[in-house]
Design a protein around this motif. Structure first.
Motif, PDB file in Angstrom:
ATOM      1  N   GLN A  94      -0.305  -4.336   3.609  1.00  0.00           N
ATOM      2  CA  GLN A  94      -1.661  -4.095   4.097  1.00  0.00           C
ATOM      3  C   GLN A  94      -1.886  -4.652   5.508  1.00  0.00           C
ATOM      4  O   GLN A  94      -2.654  -4.091   6.291  1.00  0.00           O
ATOM      5  N   VAL A 105      -2.939   1.183  -4.150  1.00  0.00           N
ATOM      6  CA  VAL A 105      -2.823  -0.156  -3.567  1.00  0.00           C
ATOM      7  C   VAL A 105      -2.336  -1.124  -4.638  1.00  0.00           C
ATOM      8  O   VAL A 105      -2.644  -0.987  -5.827  1.00  0.00           O
ATOM      9  N   VAL A 122       0.851  -1.188   0.000  1.00  0.00           N
ATOM     10  CA  VAL A 122       0.000   0.000   0.000  1.00  0.00           C
ATOM     11  C   VAL A 122       0.889   1.241   0.000  1.00  0.00           C
ATOM     12  O   VAL A 122       1.821   1.342   0.806  1.00  0.00           O
ATOM     13  N   THR A 155      -6.854  -6.047   0.093  1.00  0.00           N
ATOM     14  CA  THR A 155      -8.282  -6.072   0.431  1.00  0.00           C
ATOM     15  C   THR A 155      -8.603  -5.389   1.751  1.00  0.00           C
ATOM     16  O   THR A 155      -9.763  -5.075   2.009  1.00  0.00           O
ATOM     17  N   ARG A 156      -7.602  -5.150   2.599  1.00  0.00           N
ATOM     18  CA  ARG A 156      -7.864  -4.611   3.942  1.00  0.00           C
ATOM     19  C   ARG A 156      -8.106  -3.107   3.923  1.00  0.00           C
ATOM     20  O   ARG A 156      -8.747  -2.572   4.830  1.00  0.00           O
ATOM     21  N   VAL A 157      -7.538  -2.404   2.939  1.00  0.00           N
ATOM     22  CA  VAL A 157      -7.717  -0.953   2.847  1.00  0.00           C
ATOM     23  C   VAL A 157      -7.975  -0.584   1.397  1.00  0.00           C
ATOM     24  O   VAL A 157      -7.741  -1.387   0.482  1.00  0.00           O
ATOM     25  N   LYS A 158      -8.427   0.651   1.187  1.00  0.00           N
ATOM     26  CA  LYS A 158      -8.691   1.140  -0.170  1.00  0.00           C
ATOM     27  C   LYS A 158      -8.174   2.574  -0.287  1.00  0.00           C
ATOM     28  O   LYS A 158      -7.885   3.241   0.729  1.00  0.00           O
ATOM     29  N   VAL A 159      -8.072   3.045  -1.520  1.00  0.00           N
ATOM     30  CA  VAL A 159      -7.630   4.415  -1.758  1.00  0.00           C
ATOM     31  C   VAL A 159      -8.571   5.385  -1.042  1.00  0.00           C
ATOM     32  O   VAL A 159      -9.794   5.257  -1.098  1.00  0.00           O
ATOM     33  N   ASP A 198      -8.538   5.794   2.304  1.00  0.00           N
ATOM     34  CA  ASP A 198      -8.595   5.452   3.725  1.00  0.00           C
ATOM     35  C   ASP A 198      -7.526   6.209   4.502  1.00  0.00           C
ATOM     36  O   ASP A 198      -6.422   6.466   4.006  1.00  0.00           O
TER      37      ASP A 198
END
Length: 337
Positions: free
Chosen positions: A123, A72, A30, A77-81, A83
């Motif tokens: 991530q 990313v 990330v 899968t744990r975070v997204k743009v 966040d």
């Protein structure tokens, strides 16, 4: 991108602002635009080469930082743009017990840290910030806050009515004050500054002791607890204060050894630990699981980190010197425009 590097273990003067290529993404990684970082006493030890052989120079320092996810890699899968996130201190300590392998993943020590415009982290080494906190506030959490939570909650099992002794008013102690108050504990706090003691009272400390005026402060703690001693001591001093902390804790109580502000290397008499059946526990920050549990409490109760001063990115060296001077109350933060 701009980043600070410790070129060697030559102290604060070895910290230089340099240009580095923007880091690239790979599977599970990330890219974070860092908005703020914060300092801990540990960062002074790293700069001075006193943190152990695991530190390799040149090094981007600081374990604590918060920022925005801007890209990313595949498989994330744990975070997204978009966040708002903070990195965890040990990138490899997700849950369970700390391992020797996880200890090699400490940001700003074993691996590059957060004092840069952009960083890339896995991530699994990220947590989402509580909604009500700014980036400046969120940057204070990864080391000091998690350490205090680990000591009092995760291992300390603090409950309403417990008594807690806090030494000083740095980052760990001020977070411990907030958490102890949240759990309904009675708090006794020491400092050499009457001004800091007054501020601690405003934050919820029940009793305060000026240790310069009362050098035998452990006797005062004993008196304030009806000659019983406290349930918990958050011990940040090291060998200079540990003998007194062992006298101040009750029979069957708990001392969480966290820092070495007053020194290390002296001989400690083990007899008080034995005779009083004291639990002496070493606390080395904490896991992601602890961080996430702490963040839930911070969000639920709208807790506000105690911040002493915020420096601009261009004055990172000044922030180090300010922390070293010891005048701070709470956390020292570096904001990155």
């Amino acid at each position: 991108m701009k980043a600070y590097e410790l070129q060697s273990n030559g102290g604060i003067d070895a910290l230089l602002l340099i240009d580095r290529p923007e880091p690239q993404l790979d599977y599970g990684l990330v890219l974070i635009r860092v908005r703020a970082t914060s300092l801990n006493y540990r960062d002074l030890l790293v700069a001075e080469g006193a943190y152990g052989s695991g530190v390799k120079y040149p090094l981007i320092p600081l374990s604590d930082g918060a920022g925005e996810v801007v890209a990313v890699g595949e498989g994330v899968t744990r975070v997204k743009v978009g966040d708002r996130v903070a990195g965890i201190f040990f990138q490899g300590w997700i849950a369970g017990s700390l391992t020797r392998e996880s200890m090699k993943s400490d940001l700003g020590g074993g691996i590059d840290g957060m004092l840069a415009e952009y960083v890339v982290l896995h991530q699994d080494g990220l947590v989402i910030l509580p909604d009500h906190l700014s980036y400046v506030q969120g940057a204070t959490l990864p080391c000091a806050a998690v350490t205090a939570w680990h000591a009092l909650v995760s291992k300390g099992n603090i409950i309403e009515g417990n008594s807690v002794l806090l030494l000083g008013t740095g980052g760990v102690s001020t977070f411990a004050l907030l958490f102890a108050k949240l759990y309904g504990a009675r708090i006794i706090l020491t400092s050499s500054s009457d001004e800091k003691l007054a501020r601690a009272k405003d934050l919820g400390a029940d009793e305060t002791i000026n240790y310069k005026l009362t050098p035998d402060w452990e006797k005062k703690v004993y008196e304030l607890t009806n000659r019983t001693g406290v349930d918990h001591v958050v011990e940040v001093g090291g060998t200079g204060t540990l003998p007194q902390s062992l006298q101040a804790v009750r029979v069957g109580g708990r001392v969480s050894l966290i820092g070495v502000l007053s020194g290390r290397g002296s001989v400690i008499d083990p007899m008080p630990i034995l005779f009083k059946s004291v639990t002496l526990q070493g606390i080395y920050v904490g896991s992601r699981k602890m961080f996430e549990a702490m963040n839930q409490a911070i969000q639920q109760y709208n807790l506000q980190p105690v911040i002493d001063r915020v420096f601009p990115f261009s004055e990172a060296k000044a922030a180090y010197h300010y922390l070293k001077g010891g005048a701070h109350f709470g956390k020292v933060v570096i904001e990155i425009d």
